[in-house]
Design an enzyme around this catalytic site. Structure first.
Site, short mmCIF file in Angstrom:
data_model
loop_
_atom_site.label_atom_id
_atom_site.label_comp_id
_atom_site.label_asym_id
_atom_site.label_seq_id
_atom_site.Cartn_x
_atom_site.Cartn_y
_atom_site.Cartn_z
N PHE A 63 0.81 -1.22 0.00
CA PHE A 63 0.00 0.00 0.00
C PHE A 63 0.84 1.27 0.00
CE2 PHE A 63 1.03 -0.02 4.50
CZ PHE A 63 1.11 1.33 4.81
N LYS A 102 -1.31 -7.12 -9.23
CA LYS A 102 -2.29 -7.09 -8.13
C LYS A 102 -1.83 -6.03 -7.12
CE LYS A 102 -2.93 -8.45 -4.20
NZ LYS A 102 -3.62 -7.28 -3.62
N GLU A 144 -4.98 -3.72 -1.99
CA GLU A 144 -6.41 -3.43 -1.94
C GLU A 144 -6.69 -2.16 -1.13
OE1 GLU A 144 -4.69 -5.78 -0.61
OE2 GLU A 144 -5.59 -6.69 1.17
N ARG A 145 -5.65 -1.64 -0.43
CA ARG A 145 -5.85 -0.41 0.35
C ARG A 145 -5.64 0.83 -0.51
NH1 ARG A 145 -2.14 -2.33 5.26
NH2 ARG A 145 -2.05 -0.15 5.86
N SER A 198 5.22 -6.98 3.47
CA SER A 198 5.79 -7.29 4.79
C SER A 198 6.57 -8.61 4.73
CB SER A 198 4.66 -7.37 5.81
OG SER A 198 3.74 -8.35 5.40
N CYS A 219 9.63 1.71 3.62
CA CYS A 219 10.51 0.59 3.95
C CYS A 219 11.94 1.08 4.15
CB CYS A 219 10.47 -0.46 2.86
SG CYS A 219 11.17 0.13 1.33
N GLU A 223 8.64 -4.12 13.23
CA GLU A 223 8.62 -3.02 12.26
C GLU A 223 7.34 -2.23 12.57
OE1 GLU A 223 7.68 -3.87 8.15
OE2 GLU A 223 8.91 -2.21 7.46
P1 NAD Z 1 1.45 -6.61 3.13
O1 NAD Z 1 2.45 -7.69 3.21
O2 NAD Z 1 0.34 -6.57 4.11
O3 NAD Z 1 0.74 -6.63 1.68
C1 NAD Z 1 1.48 -6.61 0.49
C2 NAD Z 1 0.69 -7.30 -0.60
O4 NAD Z 1 0.46 -8.66 -0.23
C3 NAD Z 1 -0.69 -6.68 -0.85
O5 NAD Z 1 -0.94 -6.64 -2.23
C4 NAD Z 1 -1.63 -7.63 -0.14
O6 NAD Z 1 -2.90 -7.71 -0.76
C5 NAD Z 1 -0.92 -8.97 -0.24
N1 NAD Z 1 -1.20 -9.85 0.89
C6 NAD Z 1 -1.44 -9.48 2.18
N2 NAD Z 1 -1.64 -10.57 2.94
C7 NAD Z 1 -1.51 -11.65 2.13
C8 NAD Z 1 -1.59 -13.07 2.35
N3 NAD Z 1 -1.85 -13.58 3.56
N4 NAD Z 1 -1.40 -13.88 1.30
C9 NAD Z 1 -1.13 -13.37 0.09
N5 NAD Z 1 -1.05 -12.05 -0.18
C10 NAD Z 1 -1.23 -11.19 0.82
O7 NAD Z 1 2.27 -5.23 3.14
P2 NAD Z 1 1.70 -3.76 3.20
O8 NAD Z 1 1.18 -3.49 4.57
O9 NAD Z 1 0.82 -3.47 2.04
O10 NAD Z 1 3.05 -2.91 2.96
C11 NAD Z 1 3.93 -2.53 3.99
C12 NAD Z 1 5.09 -3.48 4.08
O11 NAD Z 1 5.80 -3.50 2.85
C13 NAD Z 1 6.12 -3.05 5.12
O12 NAD Z 1 6.56 -4.19 5.80
C14 NAD Z 1 7.24 -2.44 4.29
O13 NAD Z 1 8.50 -2.46 4.91
C15 NAD Z 1 7.20 -3.31 3.10
N6 NAD Z 1 7.84 -2.69 1.94
C16 NAD Z 1 9.04 -3.21 1.52
C17 NAD Z 1 9.69 -2.64 0.44
C18 NAD Z 1 10.98 -3.20 -0.07
O14 NAD Z 1 11.34 -2.91 -1.20
N7 NAD Z 1 11.68 -4.01 0.71
C19 NAD Z 1 9.12 -1.52 -0.20
C20 NAD Z 1 7.90 -1.02 0.27
C21 NAD Z 1 7.27 -1.62 1.34
#
Ligand code: NAD
Length: 499
Positions: free
Chosen positions: A149, A173, A176-177, A226, A281, A384
């Site tokens: 998101f 994909k 969704e937020r 995450s 991140c 985090e």
């Molecule tokens: P998230 O892991 O909750 O969601 C990321 C994606 O995964 C979304 O599209 C979501 O729909 C999907 N998803 C969520 N739960 C799932 C599941 N159980 N099974 C399959 N798919 C699922 O992350 P977020 O809250 O959207 O983003 C924040 C996180 O992203 C933080 O931890 C941040 O550090 C990380 N991030 C990392 C980088 C990097 O390059 N390392 C860059 C930006 C953000």
């Protein structure tokens, strides 16, 4: 209530699952739209359409594909303000920050304009008698991206531009937020000349993601989110024989040496710790001053700066420093973690839990929060937080500060503030983190380098964007060719016969 659509074969398509997720305006706490959550069957149909469209796109010469990127880049520039506003509305970040989100993605589109050169193979003339060897880079086929998101433009663009310019079809994909900006970008791609079906957007949750991971047609998975989800997706994609790169969470440390310029270091910590409400991140969430005197000075400087921070909705003007957290769940979680820090004995210097804003009482705002005397056993250190919370961990020496940084399970970014070249060089060389800043708080590399963390911040091979992205989105094929006309009996090559 606005209903967001999938984007399939060049058109908006309503979801058929009957399941939806709410999309919030985090500044007001109100639901402003609903986004459909696709079924596995919907995902499979979208992937099948992408597979039909991909071969013709792959057969389009690289220069033409690069021209689509050129036009795309131009359209992104022309639509910068609209894209930024769409981000701010769903994410809550300020408009300058949202424009930065688009800009850092655009730079990767610009890098991909060089695709004809980047996709070139290698050639060895006369590797043996009459034998030439050459390699070529071919697209994987259909690939998918699952994005978080917090960067609704930048991260989709990091996936879209290199995958498409390499001749793949992409199923994106988005979170969704914050789904709207990704849709706008893909529509601009169509306008730029991308054929129908080559890039599709499907919205969804775990069901849609699992369908992408299990679909045999999908050859590559690019994930950002995450750490637990990154690790899960990497495992399932790899078990299904797919190429996968999955980038996870972070806990970035910044060491402040006694010889550092304290004002510059404090300014840097303010931006890197609280910008985007800490939802980056590459945010710095842990400051590690070396020596009690450095720590005391830094706490004082941070406190005086924190008082000047302007927290508010993006509509309140360009001088707002940061906005709300992007969901009620994050808001509750961040406040809970702050309470755990107090309970576990950290010194709470600035408390953002009771922050309220007139007219936005239901918004997900948390004020800037500063902890001192944090230790690695506390939850605020281990988790985090992804909120406007900065923890100061005191270290007695450079070696101790380095050890604290290196013992973190995450390894996305880190920084050191110092006036000493030897210390800086030693730090850059020894630290086990993927991206390092020297007197630079958020060291996101430029688009022609690559972006990627170490340890639990990334699973899989190769980084995002830059030459690594071209490698990730292509397979290398190597041809060994022999032509017999120039070979004398006995196998020796007769160059004269070629004259
Ligand atoms: P998230 O892991 O909750 O969601 C990321 C994606 O995964 C979304 O599209 C979501 O729909 C999907 N998803 C969520 N739960 C799932 C599941 N159980 N099974 C399959 N798919 C699922 O992350 P977020 O809250 O959207 O983003 C924040 C996180 O992203 C933080 O931890 C941040 O550090 C990380 N991030 C990392 C980088 C990097 O390059 N390392 C860059 C930006 C953000």
């Amino acid at each position: 209530m606005q209903e967001i659509k999938h984007f399939v074969d060049g058109q908006d398509v309503a979801g058929t699952s009957g399941r939806f997720s709410d999309v919030y305006n985090p500044a007001t706490g109100e639901v402003q739209a609903k986004v459909p959550l696709a079924t596995a069957a919907e995902v499979d149909a979208i992937v099948a359409r992408a597979a039909e469209a991909q071969p013709q796109w792959a057969a389009t010469n690289p220069q033409r594909r690069a021209r689509v990127m050129m036009k795309f880049g131009q359209l992104i520039n022309e639509n910068m303000d609209k894209l930024a506003e769409a981000i701010s509305l769903e994410h809550g970040k300020t408009l300058p920050d949202a424009r930065g989100d688009v800009q850092r993605g655009l730079e990767v589109v610009e890098f991909c304009m060089g695709a004809p050169h980047l996709l070139k193979g290698e050639f060895t003339d006369n590797g043996g008698p009459g034998i030439d060897l050459y390699s070529m880079r071919q697209p994987l086929g259909v690939v998918a991206a699952i994005t978080p998101f917090n960067f609704p433009a930048m991260i989709p663009l990091w996936k879209l531009a290199p995958s498409l310019v390499a001749g793949n079809a992409m199923v994106l994909k988005p979170s969704e937020r914050t789904p709207t900006c990704a849709l706008m970008l893909v529509k601009l791609l169509q306008e730029a000349g991308l054929p129908d079906g080559v890039c599709q957007v499907v919205h969804g949750d775990k069901e849609a993601v699992d369908a992408l991971l299990d679909n045999e047609t999908v050859q590559g998975i690019g994930f950002v989110g995450s750490t637990p989800i990154a690790q899960y997706i990497y495992g399932r994609a790899a078990a299904n024989g797919k190429r996968a790169q999955c980038f996870g969470g972070a806990k970035n440390h910044m060491i402040i040496m006694p010889d550092a310029d304290m004002d510059k270091a404090a300014d840097a910590l303010l931006g890197a710790g609280f910008g985007a409400a800490g939802q980056r991140c590459m945010a710095i969430s842990v400051a590690v001053p070396v020596g009690q005197d450095t720590a005391d000075k830094m706490a004082k400087k941070l406190m005086s700066r924190i008082e000047t921070l302007k927290v508010g909705p993006y509509t309140a003007g360009e001088d707002v420093d940061y906005g709300p957290l992007s969901s009620k769940a994050s808001y509750d979680r961040v406040k809970g973690l702050i309470t755990s820090g107090v309970d576990q004995g950290a010194s709470l210097l600035a408390d953002g839990r009771d922050f309220t804003l007139q007219g936005y009482e239901k918004g997900f705002f948390v004020g800037p929060t500063l902890f001192d005397n944090v230790t690695p056993d506390m939850d605020i250190y281990k988790e985090e937080i992804f909120g406007p919370v900065l923890s100061q961990v005191r270290a007695a020496s450079y070696e101790e500060a380095l050890k604290i940084t290196m013992d973190s399970p995450y390894g996305n970014g880190t920084a050191i503030y110092t006036a000493d070249g030897d210390t800086a060089r030693d730090f850059a060389h020894r630290v086990n983190v993927g991206m390092v800043g020297i007197n630079f708080p958020i060291p996101v590399p430029l688009s022609y380098f690559t972006f990627g963390g170490w340890k639990k911040s990334a699973f899989g091979d190769l980084n995002q964007y830059g030459p690594d992205a071209i490698r990730f989105y292509t397979k290398t094929k190597t041809v060994t060719a022999r032509w017999f006309s120039g070979i004398k009996e006995g196998g020796e090559f007769n160059f004269k016969a070629m004259d």
